[in-house]
Each structure stands twice: as C-alpha cells, then as structure tokens.
Scaffold this motif. Structure first.
Motif, PDB file in Angstrom:
ATOM      1  N   UNK A  31       0.811  -1.223   0.000  1.00 56.10           N
ATOM      2  CA  UNK A  31       0.000   0.000   0.000  1.00 56.10           C
ATOM      3  C   UNK A  31       0.843   1.270   0.000  1.00 56.10           C
ATOM      4  N   UNK A  32       2.132   1.144   0.210  1.00 53.35           N
ATOM      5  CA  UNK A  32       3.006   2.326   0.274  1.00 53.35           C
ATOM      6  C   UNK A  32       3.154   2.932  -1.116  1.00 53.35           C
ATOM      7  N   UNK A  40      -3.594   6.631   7.075  1.00 47.35           N
ATOM      8  CA  UNK A  40      -4.235   5.631   6.230  1.00 47.35           C
ATOM      9  C   UNK A  40      -3.511   4.287   6.322  1.00 47.35           C
ATOM     10  N   UNK A  41      -2.194   4.317   6.375  1.00 48.50           N
ATOM     11  CA  UNK A  41      -1.437   3.084   6.525  1.00 48.50           C
ATOM     12  C   UNK A  41      -1.729   2.426   7.869  1.00 48.50           C
ATOM     13  N   UNK A  42      -1.809   3.224   8.922  1.00 49.64           N
ATOM     14  CA  UNK A  42      -2.119   2.677  10.240  1.00 49.64           C
ATOM     15  C   UNK A  42      -3.513   2.066  10.261  1.00 49.64           C
ATOM     16  N   UNK A  43      -4.457   2.709   9.600  1.00 53.29           N
ATOM     17  CA  UNK A  43      -5.822   2.187   9.563  1.00 53.29           C
ATOM     18  C   UNK A  43      -5.872   0.871   8.791  1.00 53.29           C
ATOM     19  N   UNK A  44      -5.097   0.774   7.727  1.00 48.94           N
ATOM     20  CA  UNK A  44      -5.012  -0.495   7.008  1.00 48.94           C
ATOM     21  C   UNK A  44      -4.413  -1.578   7.895  1.00 48.94           C
ATOM     22  N   UNK A  45      -3.375  -1.229   8.650  1.00 50.30           N
ATOM     23  CA  UNK A  45      -2.765  -2.200   9.559  1.00 50.30           C
ATOM     24  C   UNK A  45      -3.800  -2.713  10.561  1.00 50.30           C
TER      25      UNK A  45
END
Length: 261
Positions: A31-32, A40-45
């Motif tokens: 996703x990067x 947004x990356x944290x929410x995906x995690x």
C-alpha cells in the motif's frame, strides 16, 4: 533475569503470531505509495490485524514517561528521520523519495509476533538506497549468528562489523530483544558491541529473539519528539530499520516472521 525458553506449545503459538505479523507487514508494504498518509497506513494495519483475529501489541502500550499517553496507533509508522515509534497522522503524507518504516507487532493466542521493514517511496537517492541495502544485510548477518552455542554478543558483533565500514550511525538508545508472551523479554540485543562477548548470554534452543538493526545515515544520536513517543535522529538524517523474530534451534536460526502464502 533468565532468558525464557519456549516449549513446543509456545513455539507453535509463536509461529502463528509471527506469521500473522509478517503477513500484515507484507500486505501493508504493497500500500506504500506517494500521496498516502501514515494515518491511512495505520488504519489499514488495524483492518489487516483484525482480519486474522489478532490484536495490535502496540495499541495502548503504556509509556514509561510521566504524562505521556499510551501508544495511540496500531502500528509504528516512521518516516525519514523518524527511527521508531512513529504515530500515523493525516498530516504526514508520503512523498517520492521518502522512506517509511512499517513496524508490525501483534498478539495472537497469548504470544507476540514482531517484525519491521523500511520501504522506499518511489525513487530514493543512491545514498539512501545503499543505506537500505546495508541495513537489511546487517540484519541477515546478525540472524546468521543466532546459533545454539554462540553468545548474544555474537549477534551484536556481526551487525556492527557489517555496518562499520560504511560509517553509518548505529542507534544505541533502542536495541533488539527477546519476544514471546510479552513484547519485550530478555535478552537485550544491542546492534553494537557493548561489552565482551564472554559476558553475554549463551544461546540455547527455544529462544525467540527480535533481531533489528536500526541504522542512521548520519550520527547514531537520537532524541524524542514532542509527542513523547517518536524517536528521531538528532541530526535529521534518514534512518532505516529491519526486524525479524527468530527461533533458535539445534539446526540453526529459523526466521518465524514469514508471510503466509
């Protein structure tokens, strides 16, 4: 304190937690891209961790500093000069040429899986590309020394010896560690030679170790950001961080943080 030795049941549970942590990390790496926020990356995690029925071992982790709130994010997402413990934010947008460290630590069936990887965002400079390569190589060199009969100091020495010719800064304020029923167990595993190897613990079968070089392009010195959590390089130089959880066996070190097919 003694280093915990895992029995067959604990090892089986560690395999599960580490596989989940590695799979979440693998998916998050995809996703990067330039334009995405670290929030947004944290929410995906968070979503990925929940998909596997696990929990973030980071979220709500207590601070040892008075007045600092428990860790408010589900992953540690650190950009450029941020070494570790970065907190996802709407305001932090990834740009071409950045590097971002994704540190995923989950709890599943009572045991923790922990791994990290620094991802280039778009095209990075040649000097940063080299830093990424050398740090990942240093992790491999450290893991290769996690042999039964060796000492913890052999891991530290291998990492330092691989980094030293490049004159990068080896972070000293944070080190590798044991991992198992809790996120941080004995032993401490510095990425530098802290004392004589003969004074460090002998590696035995059944240890689970988080081996994680944290290397700066500039000085090794760090400081804590205003949020009380994020560790940044003191000189503002980029930092890289690669981590695996490793099981020590009579057949040699086994990397547990391998993504599921």
């Amino acid at each position: 304190m003694a280093i915990p030795i895992k029995n067959k049941d604990a090892i089986a549970r560690m395999r599960e937690s580490c596989a989940i942590a590695a799979t979440v990390l693998h998916r998050l790496k995809q996703a990067v891209q330039p334009g995405i926020s670290t929030f947004d990356l944290d929410d995906l995690a968070r979503k990925y961790i929940e998909e596997y029925g696990a929990k973030s071992a980071c979220y709500g982790y207590p601070s040892h500093s008075r007045g600092v709130r428990p860790f408010p994010a589900y992953a540690c997402i650190s950009v450029n000069e941020e070494v570790v413990h970065g907190i996802g934010s709407f305001k932090r947008i990834l740009r071409d040429g950045d590097v971002v460290t994704l540190d995923i630590c989950v709890t599943y069936n009572g045991y923790v899986g922990d791994n990290a990887y620094t991802v280039p965002v778009g095209a990075v400079s040649p000097e940063v590309a080299k830093l990424l390569r050398v740090t990942e190589e240093a992790r491999a060199a450290g893991i290769a020394q996690a042999k039964v009969g060796n000492r913890i100091g052999d891991i530290s020495e291998a990492v330092q010896n691989h980094i030293a010719p490049h004159r990068y800064g080896i972070v000293r304020d944070m080190v590798g560690h044991g991992v198992g029923a809790s996120m941080h167990e004995e032993p401490q595993i510095p990425n530098f030679i802290e004392r004589k190897k003969s004074k460090t613990d002998v590696i035995k079968p059944g240890m689970t170790l988080a081996i994680e070089p944290m290397i700066n392009l500039g000085s090794w010195r760090t400081k804590t950001a205003e949020d009380g959590w994020t560790i940044v390089t003191a000189d503002g130089s980029p930092s890289t961080h690669f981590e695996h959880t490793v099981l020590t066996t009579d057949q040699g070190p086994e990397i547990l943080t391998v993504p599921r097919p």
